[in-house]
Design a protein around this motif. Sequence first.
Motif, PDB file in Angstrom:
ATOM      1  N   GLU A 113       1.439 -23.871 121.163  1.00 35.01           N
ATOM      2  CA  GLU A 113       2.515 -23.674 122.119  1.00 35.01           C
ATOM      3  C   GLU A 113       3.346 -24.949 122.260  1.00 35.01           C
ATOM      4  O   GLU A 113       4.579 -24.890 122.343  1.00 35.01           O
ATOM      5  CB  GLU A 113       1.953 -23.259 123.479  1.00 35.01           C
ATOM      6  CG  GLU A 113       2.983 -23.160 124.598  1.00 35.01           C
ATOM      7  CD  GLU A 113       4.107 -22.187 124.311  1.00 35.01           C
ATOM      8  OE1 GLU A 113       5.200 -22.354 124.888  1.00 35.01           O
ATOM      9  OE2 GLU A 113       3.905 -21.255 123.504  1.00 35.01           O
ATOM     10  N   ARG A 114       2.694 -26.109 122.267  1.00 37.47           N
ATOM     11  CA  ARG A 114       3.417 -27.376 122.335  1.00 37.47           C
ATOM     12  C   ARG A 114       4.282 -27.581 121.095  1.00 37.47           C
ATOM     13  O   ARG A 114       5.445 -27.996 121.189  1.00 37.47           O
ATOM     14  CB  ARG A 114       2.435 -28.541 122.479  1.00 37.47           C
ATOM     15  CG  ARG A 114       1.921 -28.765 123.878  1.00 37.47           C
ATOM     16  CD  ARG A 114       3.036 -29.165 124.815  1.00 37.47           C
ATOM     17  NE  ARG A 114       2.523 -29.668 126.083  1.00 37.47           N
ATOM     18  CZ  ARG A 114       3.268 -29.923 127.144  1.00 37.47           C
ATOM     19  NH1 ARG A 114       4.570 -29.692 127.105  1.00 37.47           N
ATOM     20  NH2 ARG A 114       2.731 -30.394 128.243  1.00 37.47           N
ATOM     21  N   ARG A 115       3.722 -27.297 119.934  1.00 38.79           N
ATOM     22  CA  ARG A 115       4.487 -27.440 118.692  1.00 38.79           C
ATOM     23  C   ARG A 115       5.692 -26.506 118.697  1.00 38.79           C
ATOM     24  O   ARG A 115       6.793 -26.889 118.298  1.00 38.79           O
ATOM     25  CB  ARG A 115       3.589 -27.155 117.475  1.00 38.79           C
ATOM     26  CG  ARG A 115       2.536 -28.230 117.220  1.00 38.79           C
ATOM     27  CD  ARG A 115       1.636 -27.851 116.047  1.00 38.79           C
ATOM     28  NE  ARG A 115       2.388 -27.818 114.813  1.00 38.79           N
ATOM     29  CZ  ARG A 115       2.604 -28.873 114.031  1.00 38.79           C
ATOM     30  NH1 ARG A 115       2.141 -30.064 114.373  1.00 38.79           N
ATOM     31  NH2 ARG A 115       3.290 -28.746 112.910  1.00 38.79           N
ATOM     32  N   ARG A 116       5.473 -25.270 119.153  1.00 42.82           N
ATOM     33  CA  ARG A 116       6.580 -24.318 119.220  1.00 42.82           C
ATOM     34  C   ARG A 116       7.651 -24.811 120.181  1.00 42.82           C
ATOM     35  O   ARG A 116       8.847 -24.740 119.891  1.00 42.82           O
ATOM     36  CB  ARG A 116       6.053 -22.946 119.674  1.00 42.82           C
ATOM     37  CG  ARG A 116       7.127 -21.858 119.717  1.00 42.82           C
ATOM     38  CD  ARG A 116       6.685 -20.675 120.561  1.00 42.82           C
ATOM     39  NE  ARG A 116       6.488 -21.054 121.949  1.00 42.82           N
ATOM     40  CZ  ARG A 116       7.484 -21.256 122.819  1.00 42.82           C
ATOM     41  NH1 ARG A 116       8.746 -21.118 122.452  1.00 42.82           N
ATOM     42  NH2 ARG A 116       7.207 -21.597 124.057  1.00 42.82           N
ATOM     43  N   GLN A 117       7.237 -25.295 121.338  1.00 45.56           N
ATOM     44  CA  GLN A 117       8.172 -25.793 122.351  1.00 45.56           C
ATOM     45  C   GLN A 117       9.045 -26.917 121.792  1.00 45.56           C
ATOM     46  O   GLN A 117      10.264 -26.943 121.999  1.00 45.56           O
ATOM     47  CB  GLN A 117       7.371 -26.305 123.561  1.00 45.56           C
ATOM     48  CG  GLN A 117       8.212 -26.916 124.673  1.00 45.56           C
ATOM     49  CD  GLN A 117       7.331 -27.518 125.766  1.00 45.56           C
ATOM     50  OE1 GLN A 117       6.098 -27.494 125.682  1.00 45.56           O
ATOM     51  NE2 GLN A 117       7.958 -28.061 126.788  1.00 45.56           N
ATOM     52  N   ILE A 118       8.428 -27.825 121.058  1.00 45.44           N
ATOM     53  CA  ILE A 118       9.164 -28.964 120.500  1.00 45.44           C
ATOM     54  C   ILE A 118      10.084 -28.515 119.365  1.00 45.44           C
ATOM     55  O   ILE A 118      11.258 -28.904 119.301  1.00 45.44           O
ATOM     56  CB  ILE A 118       8.173 -30.039 120.023  1.00 45.44           C
ATOM     57  CG1 ILE A 118       7.432 -30.648 121.221  1.00 45.44           C
ATOM     58  CG2 ILE A 118       8.895 -31.129 119.227  1.00 45.44           C
ATOM     59  CD1 ILE A 118       6.221 -31.482 120.846  1.00 45.44           C
ATOM     60  N   ALA A 119       9.560 -27.663 118.465  1.00 45.65           N
ATOM     61  CA  ALA A 119      10.374 -27.207 117.326  1.00 45.65           C
ATOM     62  C   ALA A 119      11.567 -26.385 117.799  1.00 45.65           C
ATOM     63  O   ALA A 119      12.679 -26.519 117.269  1.00 45.65           O
ATOM     64  CB  ALA A 119       9.517 -26.390 116.368  1.00 45.65           C
ATOM     65  N   GLY A 124      11.667 -31.327 127.285  1.00 39.88           N
ATOM     66  CA  GLY A 124      11.085 -31.693 128.571  1.00 39.88           C
ATOM     67  C   GLY A 124       9.731 -32.352 128.451  1.00 39.88           C
ATOM     68  O   GLY A 124       8.875 -32.192 129.331  1.00 39.88           O
ATOM     69  N   VAL A 125       9.529 -33.095 127.354  1.00 40.98           N
ATOM     70  CA  VAL A 125       8.263 -33.799 127.138  1.00 40.98           C
ATOM     71  C   VAL A 125       8.567 -35.252 126.790  1.00 40.98           C
ATOM     72  O   VAL A 125       9.727 -35.636 126.595  1.00 40.98           O
ATOM     73  CB  VAL A 125       7.434 -33.144 126.005  1.00 40.98           C
ATOM     74  CG1 VAL A 125       7.110 -31.690 126.339  1.00 40.98           C
ATOM     75  CG2 VAL A 125       8.177 -33.215 124.669  1.00 40.98           C
ATOM     76  N   GLN A 148       5.936 -37.403 118.973  1.00 46.29           N
ATOM     77  CA  GLN A 148       5.391 -38.174 117.859  1.00 46.29           C
ATOM     78  C   GLN A 148       3.924 -37.852 117.611  1.00 46.29           C
ATOM     79  O   GLN A 148       3.439 -37.989 116.486  1.00 46.29           O
ATOM     80  CB  GLN A 148       5.578 -39.663 118.129  1.00 46.29           C
ATOM     81  CG  GLN A 148       7.040 -40.087 118.129  1.00 46.29           C
ATOM     82  CD  GLN A 148       7.250 -41.493 118.655  1.00 46.29           C
ATOM     83  OE1 GLN A 148       6.474 -41.987 119.477  1.00 46.29           O
ATOM     84  NE2 GLN A 148       8.312 -42.144 118.187  1.00 46.29           N
ATOM     85  N   TYR A 149       3.219 -37.417 118.639  1.00 47.15           N
ATOM     86  CA  TYR A 149       1.821 -37.013 118.467  1.00 47.15           C
ATOM     87  C   TYR A 149       1.736 -35.738 117.630  1.00 47.15           C
ATOM     88  O   TYR A 149       0.899 -35.626 116.723  1.00 47.15           O
ATOM     89  CB  TYR A 149       1.174 -36.791 119.839  1.00 47.15           C
ATOM     90  CG  TYR A 149      -0.200 -36.175 119.778  1.00 47.15           C
ATOM     91  CD1 TYR A 149      -1.317 -36.943 119.453  1.00 47.15           C
ATOM     92  CD2 TYR A 149      -0.383 -34.813 120.044  1.00 47.15           C
ATOM     93  CE1 TYR A 149      -2.582 -36.372 119.390  1.00 47.15           C
ATOM     94  CE2 TYR A 149      -1.642 -34.236 119.985  1.00 47.15           C
ATOM     95  CZ  TYR A 149      -2.745 -35.022 119.660  1.00 47.15           C
ATOM     96  OH  TYR A 149      -3.989 -34.448 119.597  1.00 47.15           O
TER      97      TYR A 149
END
Length: 213
Positions: free
Chosen positions: A9-15, A40-41, A47-48
């Motif tokens: 979910e984090r990867r999707r949010q960033i992409a 919003g991160v 980078q992580y």
Amino acid sequence: MAGRADHEERRRQIAEALLRIADAEGLQAASMRAVAAEAGVSLRLVQYYFATKEGLLLDALARLGAQLQARMDRWIGAAGSASSPPSPRGIVTAILSCILPTDPESRRITRTYAAYYTLVLNSPTALESHGTLQPDRLEGFLTKQLRAAQRSGEIDLAKDAGMTAAGLLSMVNGLGSSVLAGQRDGAAALAVLTHHLDELFGTPAGRRSPHPA
């Protein structure tokens, strides 16, 4: 499992934040810091999950391709019925029509792909081994559909299915650019496509809208 889902979910949010920037401002504006702000991160979190900008670009490009594939699947499904699968002509019409920027979703997808094309043109080594994957697959799929249409007598056997598929996709890409540039609207672009498909397949007795309900 929950932890893995959270990471995805984090990867999707960033992409998807990168894709929104690409759509609105182009990829030149999509720095890691700008993507972090849009998502919003923190920059450190971006980078992580994505150690390099290229990794983020490739992940987002794959997600964009999945969005286009889902759209094509919906339109192909709408070209048939519960009792009758879509014909090769119906599939070809659905795919090419759904690529044209005729609604908000397709305009967003077209603009974002254009941002990737611009990136590759400005930096020939960027994504060079990945940028043609989806277009190549799509061209190959259309070629198979045109050959099926030849076998069923819908298209002249003398036509080169591969060259015809490449020409149709090139025409649709050009029509998409003309819509984004304001030369014509989506309906006019669809009329041009329909004209060429009628020349290829013949004019159907009862035309059905390619747009899914």
